[in-house]
Write a protein that holds these residues in place. Structure first.
Motif, short mmCIF file in Angstrom:
data_model
loop_
_atom_site.label_atom_id
_atom_site.label_comp_id
_atom_site.label_asym_id
_atom_site.label_seq_id
_atom_site.Cartn_x
_atom_site.Cartn_y
_atom_site.Cartn_z
N TRP A 42 0.82 -1.21 0.00
CA TRP A 42 0.00 0.00 0.00
C TRP A 42 0.85 1.26 0.00
O TRP A 42 0.32 2.37 -0.18
N ARG A 43 2.16 1.14 0.20
CA ARG A 43 3.01 2.33 0.19
C ARG A 43 2.85 3.13 -1.09
O ARG A 43 3.00 4.35 -1.09
N TRP A 44 2.55 2.42 -2.19
CA TRP A 44 2.47 3.10 -3.48
C TRP A 44 1.31 4.09 -3.54
O TRP A 44 1.29 4.97 -4.41
N LYS A 45 0.34 3.94 -2.65
CA LYS A 45 -0.81 4.84 -2.67
C LYS A 45 -0.71 5.94 -1.62
O LYS A 45 -1.63 6.75 -1.48
N THR A 46 0.40 5.99 -0.89
CA THR A 46 0.57 7.04 0.10
C THR A 46 1.19 8.27 -0.56
O THR A 46 2.01 8.14 -1.48
N PRO A 47 0.84 9.47 -0.10
CA PRO A 47 1.41 10.68 -0.72
C PRO A 47 2.93 10.72 -0.66
O PRO A 47 3.58 11.20 -1.59
N ALA A 48 3.51 10.18 0.40
CA ALA A 48 4.97 10.27 0.55
C ALA A 48 5.72 9.47 -0.50
O ALA A 48 6.89 9.74 -0.78
N VAL A 49 5.07 8.46 -1.07
CA VAL A 49 5.76 7.56 -2.00
C VAL A 49 5.37 7.82 -3.44
O VAL A 49 5.98 7.28 -4.37
N ALA A 50 4.38 8.66 -3.65
CA ALA A 50 3.87 8.85 -5.01
C ALA A 50 4.97 9.27 -5.98
O ALA A 50 5.00 8.83 -7.14
N ASP A 51 5.91 10.10 -5.52
CA ASP A 51 6.97 10.59 -6.41
C ASP A 51 7.93 9.48 -6.83
O ASP A 51 8.68 9.64 -7.79
N TYR A 52 7.94 8.36 -6.09
CA TYR A 52 8.84 7.26 -6.42
C TYR A 52 8.16 6.24 -7.33
O TYR A 52 8.71 5.18 -7.60
#
Length: 539
Positions: A249-259
């Motif tokens: 689910w990290r991919w849907k968090t704002p902090a990870v979106a740029d990655y």
């Protein structure tokens, strides 16, 4: 009775009373009704008749801000301030627009001007605190939240954000009390439950943390940050099966979106045959993640794939020596590929459990040229060499917990060894300590990339590091590596063990309580004497 007021203004306009004031008041009613687009249009009509109409400019900015048009809102507030430079509301709301645009220092300046004009302006205090929180200036944020509360601010959000500031300061019990007080007033607020879970996790109350995350996910099934935190907590506890799934689910968090840039080909998740296909593996966060999980490239190659490993530019030279893998730097053109996979998703793709972690080391080696370079630079071996790293990137989100100060490691510095600094970022207070110890070798400006760092690591008898990329590098090289960890460490270091299943040559030294680097340093110093005795004899 906003609908009736709107009808009255519309009648007045139909009768020809098309004044700036009528359009402005009509815009205010539309704003109260939540009809923001129409409100902006009405304000625009007012301003076409009276361009310096400050009230219309101000409320137009508020409508634009609610619509997410922050640049336009900023222009409206600037129009107000051109006529009334000390307008507290315009200064405060201008700061909020700047915050949303990521211009945090400018936002602070705007709030400070508002507060100079109106010191008891609760909204400006709260907003300034929120910006300070975003800048990780937790002490200052806490002062503003407390002042706002003393002035009568009772908003639940203020209480939650105060908890966030306390959490950032490592005052987790106080943070938990804030979250619990907020939940007593608003029990079904998923974000507060998620933050409460994070505080409980730092207090090592893991079952309660998981229950808090679970409640947040029940309330908002798509709440990515709660899923991600739940996954990280499960991984920390050794529940890899459950943890990897939630960690996605990290991919849907704002902090990870740029990655998470778009990829033209499908993602490989371990369920398809990759024999004869080109698999692109790509990095996510820091250097340490890449160094830890690039080990899976060889496993993919064993399944018959042509593996292209994309890495951060500072790692390209070092990792280009990995056998059976084509290495490219992020930013270079991508070759043709059939499927892709993020590096931190590879453990799930390979079904990794604690007893199946691929831990054959070394899987990274320094080049012979770099070893020669640094052996020559270090000179004759007159004592055991110990590489030290006490802090990492100051901008890393958890740096307050994972980094120490060199002064806290003084017990080590009396050991009979030659200490070599392996980190490239030195803070002012650490430089002061180094100036007191000229015998500690450090190479400012000489370490160009991780190929250099690996050459230095290869020349060490022991590496002692906090949780940074150098710890991963030394572990991946099979070097004796002692890792000093925060009381509640990152998930990959697990709990309650001195060994590390990811790095067989590593030993873990854990804080007995939050922030207690002194105990860690004393224990490391005691252990060093015995460990280095054979190397001292050889030297």
């Amino acid at each position: 009775r906003a609908d009736e007021a709107l009808a009255g203004f519309d009648r007045a306009l139909a009768m020809g009373a098309a004044t700036a004031e009528i359009y402005g008041q009509r815009g205010n009613v539309l704003l109260r009704l939540g009809r923001d687009h129409e409100a902006v249009a009405s304000y625009d009509r007012a301003l076409s008749a009276k361009p310096d109409y400050a009230e219309a400019l101000y409320n137009r900015g508020n409508a634009l801000q609610r619509l997410g048009r922050f640049d336009d809102a900023l222009a409206s507030y600037d129009g107000v301030l051109a006529a009334a430079p000390r307008h507290p509301g315009a200064l405060n709301n201008r700061g909020a627009a700047l915050h949303c645009l990521g211009r945090f220092e400018d936002a602070l300046a705007s709030y400070e001007t508002a507060l100079a004009e109106k010191p008891d302006y609760v909204d400006a205090l709260n907003n300034r605190a929120n910006t300070l929180l975003r800048l990780r200036r937790f002490d200052e944020a806490l002062v503003d939240y407390d002042r706002a509360r003393a002035l009568g601010a009772e908003a639940v959000d203020t209480l939650v954000n105060r908890g966030n500031a306390l959490h950032g300061l490592g005052r987790h019990r106080e943070a938990l009390a804030c979250y619990d007080s907020a939940l007593a007033q608003r029990p079904d607020h998923a974000a507060t439950l998620n933050n409460r879970g994070a505080a409980l996790q730092e207090l090592q109350r893991y079952d309660e943390a998981l229950a808090s995350y679970e409640r947040a996910m029940q309330l908002e099934p798509g709440y990515a940050e709660a899923h991600y935190n739940d996954g990280a907590c499960r991984l920390l506890l050794g529940d890899l099966d459950g943890g990897w799934k939630e960690f996605e689910w990290r991919w849907k968090t704002p902090a990870v979106a740029d990655y998470n840039p778009p990829f033209a080909r499908p993602r490989w998740q371990g369920d398809g045959d990759i024999g004869g296909k080109t698999l692109l593996l790509h990095p996510e966060f820091g250097f340490g993640d890449t160094l830890q999980f690039c080990r899976y490239a060889a496993l993919a190659a064993e399944r018959g794939a042509r593996v292209v490993l994309q890495v951060q530019p500072a790692l390209k030279s070092l990792l280009s020596g990995m056998p059976g893998v084509d290495v490219i730097a992020r930013g270079e053109p991508l070759p043709d590929y059939d499927c892709h996979c993020p590096l931190l998703s590879l453990p799930m793709a390979f079904g990794t459990r604690l007893d199946t972690i691929p831990a054959d080391v070394p899987y990274i080696e320094a080049s012979a040229a770099m070893v020669r370079k640094w052996e020559a630079r270090l000179g004759p071996r007159t004592a055991p060499r110990v590489g030290i790293v006490w802090s990492g990137n100051a901008r890393q989100a958890n740096d307050r917990n994972r980094s120490a100060r060199l002064a806290r490691l003084r017990p080590l510095l009396g050991i009979d060894a030659r200490f070599v600094v392996l980190q490239t970022e030195l803070r002012a207070e650490d430089r002061a300590v180094l100036s007191e110890h000229p015998e500690i070798a450090h190479f400012d400006g000489e370490i160009a990339d991780f190929a250099d760092t690996a050459g230095l690591v290869a020349a060490m008898d022991l590496v002692i590091s906090v949780d940074t990329s150098v710890a991963h590098l030394a572990g991946a090289m099979g070097k004796p590596t002692w890792i000093m960890l925060a009381h509640v460490p990152d998930w990959r270091w697990l709990l309650g063990r001195d060994d590390c299943p990811w790095y067989p040559t590593a030993r873990l030294f854990r804080q007995p309580s939050t922030g207690d680097w002194d105990s860690v340093a004393r224990r490391v110093a005691r252990e060093m004497t015995g460990f280095l005795q054979p190397a001292n004899s050889a030297a």
